[in-house]
Design a protein around this motif. Structure first.
Motif, PDB file in Angstrom:
ATOM      1  N   ALA A  84       0.839  -1.192   0.000  1.00 27.42           N
ATOM      2  CA  ALA A  84       0.000   0.000   0.000  1.00 27.42           C
ATOM      3  C   ALA A  84       0.876   1.244   0.000  1.00 27.42           C
ATOM      4  N   ILE A  85       0.297   2.329  -0.515  1.00 22.13           N
ATOM      5  CA  ILE A  85       0.994   3.603  -0.570  1.00 22.13           C
ATOM      6  C   ILE A  85      -0.004   4.704  -0.264  1.00 22.13           C
ATOM      7  N   ASN A  86       0.424   5.701   0.499  1.00 27.24           N
ATOM      8  CA  ASN A  86      -0.506   6.765   0.828  1.00 27.24           C
ATOM      9  C   ASN A  86      -0.641   7.745  -0.340  1.00 27.24           C
ATOM     10  N   TRP A  87      -1.437   8.760  -0.171  1.00 22.79           N
ATOM     11  CA  TRP A  87      -1.808   9.624  -1.284  1.00 22.79           C
ATOM     12  C   TRP A  87      -0.610  10.350  -1.898  1.00 22.79           C
ATOM     13  N   SER A  88       0.364  10.681  -1.082  1.00 16.00           N
ATOM     14  CA  SER A  88       1.497  11.450  -1.596  1.00 16.00           C
ATOM     15  C   SER A  88       2.679  10.572  -1.991  1.00 16.00           C
ATOM     16  N   GLY A  89       2.631   9.317  -1.597  1.00 17.81           N
ATOM     17  CA  GLY A  89       3.774   8.444  -1.848  1.00 17.81           C
ATOM     18  C   GLY A  89       4.809   8.475  -0.752  1.00 17.81           C
ATOM     19  N   SER A  90       4.556   9.213   0.307  1.00 17.50           N
ATOM     20  CA  SER A  90       5.533   9.374   1.380  1.00 17.50           C
ATOM     21  C   SER A  90       5.556   8.203   2.352  1.00 17.50           C
ATOM     22  N   SER A  91       4.539   7.362   2.300  1.00 19.69           N
ATOM     23  CA  SER A  91       4.461   6.230   3.223  1.00 19.69           C
ATOM     24  C   SER A  91       4.000   4.988   2.483  1.00 19.69           C
ATOM     25  N   THR A  92       4.705   3.905   2.708  1.00 23.28           N
ATOM     26  CA  THR A  92       4.364   2.624   2.094  1.00 23.28           C
ATOM     27  C   THR A  92       4.533   1.518   3.124  1.00 23.28           C
ATOM     28  N   PHE A  93       3.871   0.398   2.879  1.00 21.34           N
ATOM     29  CA  PHE A  93       4.149  -0.798   3.670  1.00 21.34           C
ATOM     30  C   PHE A  93       3.791  -2.023   2.852  1.00 21.34           C
ATOM     31  N   TYR A  94       4.334  -3.162   3.279  1.00 13.43           N
ATOM     32  CA  TYR A  94       4.277  -4.369   2.470  1.00 13.43           C
ATOM     33  C   TYR A  94       3.923  -5.586   3.309  1.00 13.43           C
ATOM     34  N   ALA A  95       3.401  -6.572   2.623  1.00 12.41           N
ATOM     35  CA  ALA A  95       3.265  -7.886   3.234  1.00 12.41           C
ATOM     36  C   ALA A  95       4.667  -8.447   3.460  1.00 12.41           C
ATOM     37  N   ASP A  96       4.821  -9.206   4.520  1.00  8.53           N
ATOM     38  CA  ASP A  96       6.132  -9.774   4.823  1.00  8.53           C
ATOM     39  C   ASP A  96       6.661 -10.632   3.676  1.00  8.53           C
ATOM     40  N   SER A  97       5.762 -11.261   2.945  1.00 10.08           N
ATOM     41  CA  SER A  97       6.170 -12.180   1.890  1.00 10.08           C
ATOM     42  C   SER A  97       6.845 -11.486   0.714  1.00 10.08           C
ATOM     43  N   VAL A  98       6.641 -10.170   0.570  1.00 11.64           N
ATOM     44  CA  VAL A  98       7.222  -9.454  -0.574  1.00 11.64           C
ATOM     45  C   VAL A  98       8.178  -8.352  -0.142  1.00 11.64           C
ATOM     46  N   LYS A  99       8.265  -8.103   1.149  1.00 17.09           N
ATOM     47  CA  LYS A  99       9.111  -7.011   1.638  1.00 17.09           C
ATOM     48  C   LYS A  99      10.544  -7.215   1.202  1.00 17.09           C
ATOM     49  N   GLY A 100      11.133  -6.152   0.677  1.00 13.89           N
ATOM     50  CA  GLY A 100      12.498  -6.214   0.200  1.00 13.89           C
ATOM     51  C   GLY A 100      12.633  -6.639  -1.250  1.00 13.89           C
ATOM     52  N   ARG A 101      11.548  -7.133  -1.833  1.00 14.74           N
ATOM     53  CA  ARG A 101      11.579  -7.565  -3.234  1.00 14.74           C
ATOM     54  C   ARG A 101      10.662  -6.721  -4.104  1.00 14.74           C
ATOM     55  N   PHE A 102       9.535  -6.308  -3.568  1.00 12.02           N
ATOM     56  CA  PHE A 102       8.566  -5.522  -4.323  1.00 12.02           C
ATOM     57  C   PHE A 102       8.591  -4.082  -3.837  1.00 12.02           C
ATOM     58  N   THR A 103       8.292  -3.160  -4.750  1.00 12.40           N
ATOM     59  CA  THR A 103       8.225  -1.742  -4.408  1.00 12.40           C
ATOM     60  C   THR A 103       6.978  -1.128  -5.022  1.00 12.40           C
ATOM     61  N   ILE A 104       6.191  -0.465  -4.201  1.00 11.44           N
ATOM     62  CA  ILE A 104       5.021   0.254  -4.692  1.00 11.44           C
ATOM     63  C   ILE A 104       5.379   1.729  -4.813  1.00 11.44           C
ATOM     64  N   SER A 105       4.882   2.349  -5.863  1.00 13.77           N
ATOM     65  CA  SER A 105       5.117   3.777  -6.066  1.00 13.77           C
ATOM     66  C   SER A 105       3.932   4.347  -6.826  1.00 13.77           C
ATOM     67  N   ARG A 106       3.869   5.670  -6.883  1.00 13.39           N
ATOM     68  CA  ARG A 106       2.772   6.303  -7.610  1.00 13.39           C
ATOM     69  C   ARG A 106       3.256   7.597  -8.249  1.00 13.39           C
ATOM     70  N   ASP A 107       2.575   7.968  -9.326  1.00 10.41           N
ATOM     71  CA  ASP A 107       2.820   9.225 -10.018  1.00 10.41           C
ATOM     72  C   ASP A 107       1.479   9.929 -10.122  1.00 10.41           C
ATOM     73  N   ASN A 108       1.245  10.859  -9.231  1.00 14.38           N
ATOM     74  CA  ASN A 108      -0.058  11.516  -9.191  1.00 14.38           C
ATOM     75  C   ASN A 108      -0.303  12.391 -10.424  1.00 14.38           C
ATOM     76  N   SER A 109       0.745  12.831 -11.066  1.00 15.67           N
ATOM     77  CA  SER A 109       0.565  13.656 -12.271  1.00 15.67           C
ATOM     78  C   SER A 109       0.016  12.837 -13.430  1.00 15.67           C
ATOM     79  N   LYS A 110       0.178  11.508 -13.344  1.00 14.64           N
ATOM     80  CA  LYS A 110      -0.283  10.627 -14.424  1.00 14.64           C
ATOM     81  C   LYS A 110      -1.370   9.667 -13.956  1.00 14.64           C
ATOM     82  N   ASN A 111      -1.808   9.811 -12.715  1.00 13.11           N
ATOM     83  CA  ASN A 111      -2.825   8.907 -12.154  1.00 13.11           C
ATOM     84  C   ASN A 111      -2.387   7.443 -12.238  1.00 13.11           C
ATOM     85  N   LEU A 112      -1.126   7.194 -11.923  1.00 11.27           N
ATOM     86  CA  LEU A 112      -0.577   5.852 -12.032  1.00 11.27           C
ATOM     87  C   LEU A 112      -0.043   5.376 -10.682  1.00 11.27           C
TER      88      LEU A 112
END
Length: 131
Positions: free
Chosen positions: A50-78
Motif C-alpha cells: 500500500a501507498i498513501n496519497w502522496s507516496g511518502s508512506s508505504t508498507f508491504y506484506a512480509d512475503s514481498v518485503k524487500g523484493r517488491f516496491t510500490i510507487s505512484r505518479d499523481n501527475s499521471k494517475n498511475l
C-alpha cells in the motif's frame, strides 16, 4: 467514482523483474491511498502493498518485503508495483485498489477492517512466474 485498469502482467522468470501498472480515471486520484492485492488459484485474496496519497508512506506484506516496491505518479494517475526477484509462489492475479482514506498514522494491523475498506478495484492482471 474511480475506474482502475491494471497492465504489465505476463510470464516472468524467477529472479528477473516485472513492473505492474495501474491507471486511474477521474480527477480525484490524490484523494485515495492505493494498494496492490493478489489472488492465487485456490487461495484467498491477500494484501501485497500500500501507498498513501502522496507516496511518502508505504508498507508491504512480509512475503514481498524487500523484493517488491510500490510507487505512484499523481501527475499521471498511475500506481506501480515493481516486482524484483519474483518467486513461483508470487504467481497470481494482481489487483490494484483505491482506499478512501488518504493515509494512516501507523500501519494498519493485520486483519483490521482497513484492508476490507478498499472501495474501487481493477479487473486484475495475471502474473506467471517460471522456475
Amino acid at each position: 467514482q474511480v475506474h482502475l485498469v491494471e497492465s504489465g502482467g505476463g510470464l516472468v522468470q524467477a529472479g528477473a523483474s516485472l513492473r505492474l501498472s495501474c491507471v486511474a480515471s477521474g480527477r480525484t486520484f490524490e484523494s485515495y491511498a492505493m494498494g496492490w492485492f493478489r489472488r492465487a488459484p485456490g487461495k484467498e485474496r491477500e494484501f501485497v502493498a500500500a501507498i498513501n496519497w502522496s507516496g511518502s508512506s508505504t508498507f508491504y506484506a512480509d512475503s514481498v518485503k524487500g523484493r517488491f516496491t510500490i510507487s505512484r505518479d499523481n501527475s499521471k494517475n498511475l500506481v506501480y508495483l515493481q516486482m524484483n526477484s519474483p518467486k513461483p509462489e508470487d504467481a497470481a492475479v494482481y489487483y490494484c485498489a483505491a482506499h478512501p482514506l488518504r493515509s494512516w498514522a501507523q500501519r494498519p494491523a493485520d486483519g483490521s477492517s482497513w484492508y476490507s475498506e478498499f472501495k474501487y478495484w481493477g479487473q486484475g492482471t495475471q502474473v506467471t512466474v517460471s522456475s
